[in-house]
Design a protein around this motif. Structure first.
Motif, PDB file in Angstrom:
ATOM      1  N   PHE A 150       1.240  -1.683  -0.153  1.00 24.94           N
ATOM      2  CA  PHE A 150      -0.112   0.029   0.142  1.00 24.94           C
ATOM      3  C   PHE A 150       0.880   1.322  -0.231  1.00 24.94           C
ATOM      4  CE2 PHE A 150      -2.870  -2.947   2.156  1.00 24.94           C
ATOM      5  CZ  PHE A 150      -3.668  -2.897   1.145  1.00 24.94           C
ATOM      6  N   TYR A 151       2.116   0.933  -0.332  1.00 24.07           N
ATOM      7  CA  TYR A 151       2.752   2.337  -0.410  1.00 24.07           C
ATOM      8  C   TYR A 151       2.866   3.209  -1.772  1.00 24.07           C
ATOM      9  CZ  TYR A 151       6.484   5.675   0.348  1.00 24.07           C
ATOM     10  OH  TYR A 151       7.666   6.793   0.202  1.00 24.07           O
ATOM     11  N   ARG A 152       2.328   4.376  -1.639  1.00 26.79           N
ATOM     12  CA  ARG A 152       2.710   5.095  -2.786  1.00 26.79           C
ATOM     13  C   ARG A 152       3.930   6.381  -2.536  1.00 26.79           C
ATOM     14  NH1 ARG A 152      -2.789   4.019  -1.802  1.00 26.79           N
ATOM     15  NH2 ARG A 152      -3.765   3.163  -4.129  1.00 26.79           N
ATOM     16  N   VAL A 153       4.449   6.830  -3.557  1.00 29.85           N
ATOM     17  CA  VAL A 153       5.380   7.910  -3.866  1.00 29.85           C
ATOM     18  C   VAL A 153       4.596   9.184  -3.490  1.00 29.85           C
ATOM     19  CG1 VAL A 153       6.936   9.336  -4.859  1.00 29.85           C
ATOM     20  CG2 VAL A 153       6.802   6.832  -4.593  1.00 29.85           C
ATOM     21  N   ASP A 154       3.751   9.302  -4.151  1.00 32.22           N
ATOM     22  CA  ASP A 154       2.313  10.266  -4.350  1.00 32.22           C
ATOM     23  C   ASP A 154       1.205  10.371  -3.216  1.00 32.22           C
ATOM     24  OD1 ASP A 154       0.898  12.479  -4.820  1.00 32.22           O
ATOM     25  OD2 ASP A 154      -0.052  11.286  -6.412  1.00 32.22           O
ATOM     26  N   PRO A 155       2.314  10.629  -2.370  1.00 29.80           N
ATOM     27  CA  PRO A 155       0.364  11.144  -0.535  1.00 29.80           C
ATOM     28  C   PRO A 155      -0.609  11.623  -0.623  1.00 29.80           C
ATOM     29  CG  PRO A 155       2.650  13.151  -0.307  1.00 29.80           C
ATOM     30  CD  PRO A 155       2.578  12.025  -1.920  1.00 29.80           C
ATOM     31  N   SER A 156      -1.218  12.060  -2.121  1.00 29.22           N
ATOM     32  CA  SER A 156      -2.576  12.548  -2.611  1.00 29.22           C
ATOM     33  C   SER A 156      -2.856  11.264  -2.509  1.00 29.22           C
ATOM     34  CB  SER A 156      -2.470  13.423  -3.914  1.00 29.22           C
ATOM     35  OG  SER A 156      -1.821  12.929  -4.738  1.00 29.22           O
ATOM     36  N   GLY A 188      -5.228   8.577  -8.211  1.00 28.25           N
ATOM     37  CA  GLY A 188      -5.243   6.996  -9.403  1.00 28.25           C
ATOM     38  C   GLY A 188      -6.005   5.677  -7.833  1.00 28.25           C
ATOM     39  N   ALA A 189      -5.584   6.303  -7.249  1.00 30.53           N
ATOM     40  CA  ALA A 189      -6.186   5.094  -6.315  1.00 30.53           C
ATOM     41  C   ALA A 189      -7.349   3.858  -7.148  1.00 30.53           C
ATOM     42  CB  ALA A 189      -6.474   5.484  -4.861  1.00 30.53           C
ATOM     43  N   SER A 190      -8.336   5.135  -7.049  1.00 32.38           N
ATOM     44  CA  SER A 190      -9.541   4.176  -7.708  1.00 32.38           C
ATOM     45  C   SER A 190      -9.024   2.673  -8.405  1.00 32.38           C
ATOM     46  CB  SER A 190     -10.983   4.876  -8.344  1.00 32.38           C
ATOM     47  OG  SER A 190      -9.599   5.497  -9.400  1.00 32.38           O
ATOM     48  N   ARG A 191      -7.790   3.378  -9.359  1.00 32.81           N
ATOM     49  CA  ARG A 191      -7.598   2.335 -10.365  1.00 32.81           C
ATOM     50  C   ARG A 191      -6.461   1.262  -9.620  1.00 32.81           C
ATOM     51  NH1 ARG A 191      -7.446   6.552 -12.884  1.00 32.81           N
ATOM     52  NH2 ARG A 191      -5.084   6.743 -13.386  1.00 32.81           N
ATOM     53  N   HIS A 192      -5.212   1.742  -8.926  1.00 36.88           N
ATOM     54  CA  HIS A 192      -3.681   1.278  -8.431  1.00 36.88           C
ATOM     55  C   HIS A 192      -4.350   0.774  -6.877  1.00 36.88           C
ATOM     56  CE1 HIS A 192      -3.230   0.936 -12.682  1.00 36.88           C
ATOM     57  NE2 HIS A 192      -3.053   2.483 -12.706  1.00 36.88           N
ATOM     58  N   HIS A 193      -4.621  -0.055  -6.057  1.00 41.21           N
ATOM     59  CA  HIS A 193      -4.303  -0.299  -4.645  1.00 41.21           C
ATOM     60  C   HIS A 193      -3.165  -0.519  -3.796  1.00 41.21           C
ATOM     61  CE1 HIS A 193      -5.411  -3.870  -6.148  1.00 41.21           C
ATOM     62  NE2 HIS A 193      -4.522  -4.335  -5.663  1.00 41.21           N
ATOM     63  N   GLY A 194      -1.974  -0.555  -4.538  1.00 42.30           N
ATOM     64  CA  GLY A 194      -0.594   0.124  -4.184  1.00 42.30           C
ATOM     65  C   GLY A 194      -0.414  -1.356  -3.732  1.00 42.30           C
ATOM     66  N   LEU A 195      -0.709  -2.310  -4.392  1.00 46.55           N
ATOM     67  CA  LEU A 195       0.582  -4.263  -4.117  1.00 46.55           C
ATOM     68  C   LEU A 195       1.270  -4.505  -4.533  1.00 46.55           C
ATOM     69  CD1 LEU A 195      -2.993  -5.628  -2.272  1.00 46.55           C
ATOM     70  CD2 LEU A 195      -1.276  -4.909  -1.169  1.00 46.55           C
ATOM     71  N   GLY A 196       1.140  -3.834  -6.138  1.00 46.55           N
ATOM     72  CA  GLY A 196       1.720  -4.515  -7.342  1.00 46.55           C
ATOM     73  C   GLY A 196       2.780  -4.638  -7.444  1.00 46.55           C
ATOM     74  N   LEU A 197       4.104  -3.664  -6.395  1.00 50.38           N
ATOM     75  CA  LEU A 197       5.558  -3.707  -6.182  1.00 50.38           C
ATOM     76  C   LEU A 197       5.458  -5.117  -5.450  1.00 50.38           C
ATOM     77  CD1 LEU A 197       6.969  -0.718  -6.999  1.00 50.38           C
ATOM     78  CD2 LEU A 197       6.303  -1.880  -8.371  1.00 50.38           C
ATOM     79  N   SER A 198       4.554  -4.685  -4.364  1.00 54.22           N
ATOM     80  CA  SER A 198       5.059  -6.344  -3.132  1.00 54.22           C
ATOM     81  C   SER A 198       4.811  -7.400  -3.805  1.00 54.22           C
ATOM     82  CB  SER A 198       3.683  -6.216  -2.287  1.00 54.22           C
ATOM     83  OG  SER A 198       3.775  -4.460  -1.582  1.00 54.22           O
ATOM     84  N   ILE A 199       3.828  -7.487  -4.282  1.00 55.87           N
ATOM     85  CA  ILE A 199       3.632  -9.073  -4.803  1.00 55.87           C
ATOM     86  C   ILE A 199       4.967  -8.740  -6.275  1.00 55.87           C
ATOM     87  CG2 ILE A 199       1.642  -9.905  -7.558  1.00 55.87           C
ATOM     88  CD1 ILE A 199      -0.184  -8.346  -5.388  1.00 55.87           C
ATOM     89  N   VAL A 200       5.462  -7.816  -6.725  1.00 53.93           N
ATOM     90  CA  VAL A 200       6.829  -8.140  -7.731  1.00 53.93           C
ATOM     91  C   VAL A 200       7.814  -9.452  -6.358  1.00 53.93           C
ATOM     92  CG1 VAL A 200       8.735  -7.334  -8.169  1.00 53.93           C
ATOM     93  CG2 VAL A 200       5.933  -7.175  -9.403  1.00 53.93           C
ATOM     94  N   ALA A 201       7.801  -8.053  -4.912  1.00 55.30           N
ATOM     95  CA  ALA A 201       8.603  -8.652  -4.196  1.00 55.30           C
ATOM     96  C   ALA A 201       8.783 -10.166  -4.072  1.00 55.30           C
ATOM     97  CB  ALA A 201       8.841  -7.898  -3.252  1.00 55.30           C
ATOM     98  N   ALA A 202       6.992 -10.336  -3.810  1.00 51.32           N
ATOM     99  CA  ALA A 202       6.403 -11.596  -3.123  1.00 51.32           C
ATOM    100  C   ALA A 202       6.908 -12.499  -4.593  1.00 51.32           C
ATOM    101  CB  ALA A 202       5.262 -11.681  -2.939  1.00 51.32           C
TER     102      ALA A 202
END
Length: 485
Positions: A431-437, A440-454
């Protein structure tokens, strides 16, 4: 049986019992040694006394030839024994006739030591005879008995005194341990910053204190991460749930036509799909964190997998005015579905942040070396990124080191705004995002790169991000697994 009932007992009690046993053993050994020395000394004195008296009796009867009758011999020997209450003497001639009986006969059953020897007698009494010198041991036995009881009482008393002193000493020496218990009890959810103070502790406790403090550091970090994760989950789920609630309320305020209800249901279904994706991704990450590994059932060409992913994202790339290309090739035994998912997340991420008119590159290389421990680390390295000049770059990696001899790297490179170094250590957090605002949260929920690491961890590798000079590289390494010859 709970943990409290399974403990190994009191350390203080065990130390006191052990010290008491050691004290009793030591004092007992000393007392036994003293008793044996006295016993052997008395026994030696008895033997020496009998030997000395034998010589004296033999000399007396040999020199006193003036004694011609039994009465004279009796008188002579009685005078000799005067003052020696522990000694008695019996004399008999060659025929065994008793010439001199003991003046103080030994009581029946009394313990005694005797010495038999030949003596010279007057000619009137046959010239030769046999003497029996008896040493009464009752006084020495009484002395040994008193000594024995004295030593036993001394051993018991000494053990009690030493145990009492040991109890005081043990309690005093265990005071720092009790202080540690109080310090540990003070650590709580609301005071996670507290650590054990080892400045006044003994050297033997320092490693334990160090390990406990490191454990508390990890627990504090995990707790803060959990709090942040809970807040992020609540934030991510709050938006779609709020949309669902508002949509339902609006639909129920007045009668709706079938077309309007169908439109409301379609909107609600879209939000439900979003919630389902979030939950599915969270379940996937939970399984990966518990140590799940990739199936590796098929050997594939990675460049072909990457090309399929680019074909799938062709419309999105075209809409963002971006091109895409795959560079390099390698074969590996992997879970193709998981690997495509990881590459797709990287391409989607690059599409969002790449500068329009540039090319997104998927670079496949063999022979990259991962850290042996696979720990998350941040480093500064000199590298050349595709499409950019060489220079210093900020690097952040996450995951587990590749276990193969020649791991394979899959990197997605895009040209765009550089990521600040402070964000690199957390890019792969959930759920980490570089953009604090959170745009685009409605389309991307911040788990993409976590899944890449997994996915990288499940394939024995790690994820890594670099950003410098307007070029961002995000990718991961994998162990290629056993390949066919």
């Amino acid at each position: 049986m709970n943990a409290r009932e399974r403990h190994a007992g009191s350390l203080r009690l065990r130390l006191l019992v052990r010290l008491a046993l050691q004290s009793m053993s030591g004092l007992g050994a000393v007392c036994v040694a003293v008793y044996l020395v006295i016993f052997l000394t008395l026994d030696q004195r008895q033997d020496e006394t009998l030997a000395q008296k034998r010589e004296a009796v033999t000399h007396l009867l040999t020199e006193q030839r003036g004694a011609h009758d039994l009465a004279a011999v009796r008188h002579l020997l009685t005078d000799f024994l005067a003052g020696h209450d522990e000694l008695t003497l019996r004399v008999a001639d060659r025929e065994g006739q008793v010439l001199l009986t003991p003046i103080r006969p030994m009581p029946a059953g009394a313990r005694a030591k005797q010495l038999r020897f030949d003596v010279a007698l007057p000619a009137e009494l046959g010239g030769r005879g046999t003497a029996v010198l008896v040493f009464d041991k009752r006084r020495d036995d009484a002395l040994l008995a008193r000594l024995g009881w004295t030593l036993i009482l001394a051993a018991i008393g000494g053990t009690v005194v030493l145990s009492a002193a040991a109890a005081i000493g043990v309690r005093r020496e265990l005071a720092p341990l009790r202080a540690l218990v109080k310090q540990a009890a003070a650590v709580g959810v609301d005071r996670l910053e507290l650590r054990l103070d080892g400045r006044d502790q003994v050297e033997e406790l320092q490693p334990l204190i160090l390990q406990i403090n490191e454990l508390l550091d990890r627990l504090a970090g995990a707790y803060r991460q959990m709090e942040s994760f809970n807040a992020d989950v609540a934030h991510e789920l709050n938006t779609p749930i709020a949309i669902l609630v508002n949509s339902c309320e609006l639909a129920l305020r007045r009668p709706r036509s079938p077309e309007e209800l169908k439109e409301a249901l379609a909107s609600n279904l879209e939000e439900l799909h979003r919630i389902a994706r979030i939950v599915a991704d969270m379940l996937f990450l939970a399984n990966a964190q518990r140590g799940a590994t990739a199936s590796r059932e098929e050997e594939v060409e990675l460049s072909e997998l990457a090309a399929e992913v680019i074909d799938y994202h062709e419309d999105g790339l075209r809409a963002a005015h971006l091109g895409a290309v795959v560079r390099g090739e390698a074969r590996a035994r992997v879970d193709a579905g998981l690997l495509q998912r990881a590459i797709a997340n990287l391409v989607s991420n690059a599409t969002r942040y790449a500068t329009p008119g540039t090319v997104v590159e998927v670079v496949i290389t063999r022979g990259a070396v991962a850290d042996a421990d696979g720990s998350v680390d941040a480093s500064v390295s000199a590298s050349a990124s595709p499409g950019a000049g060489a220079g210093a770059s900020e690097t952040m990696s996450a995951g587990q080191g590749a276990v193969g001899g020649r791991p394979i790297r899959i990197d997605v490179v895009n040209v765009g705004a550089a990521i600040a170094p402070k964000h690199l250590p957390r890019l792969f957090d959930r759920f980490y995002r570089v953009d604090p605002s959170r745009s685009g949260a409605s389309r991307h929920h911040g788990l993409g790169l976590s899944i890449v690491a997994a996915v990288a961890r499940m394939h024995g590798g790690r994820a890594e991000a670099r950003s410098s000079d307007g070029v961002t590289t995000v990718g991961f390494s994998i162990d290629p697994g056993p390949l066919r010859a």
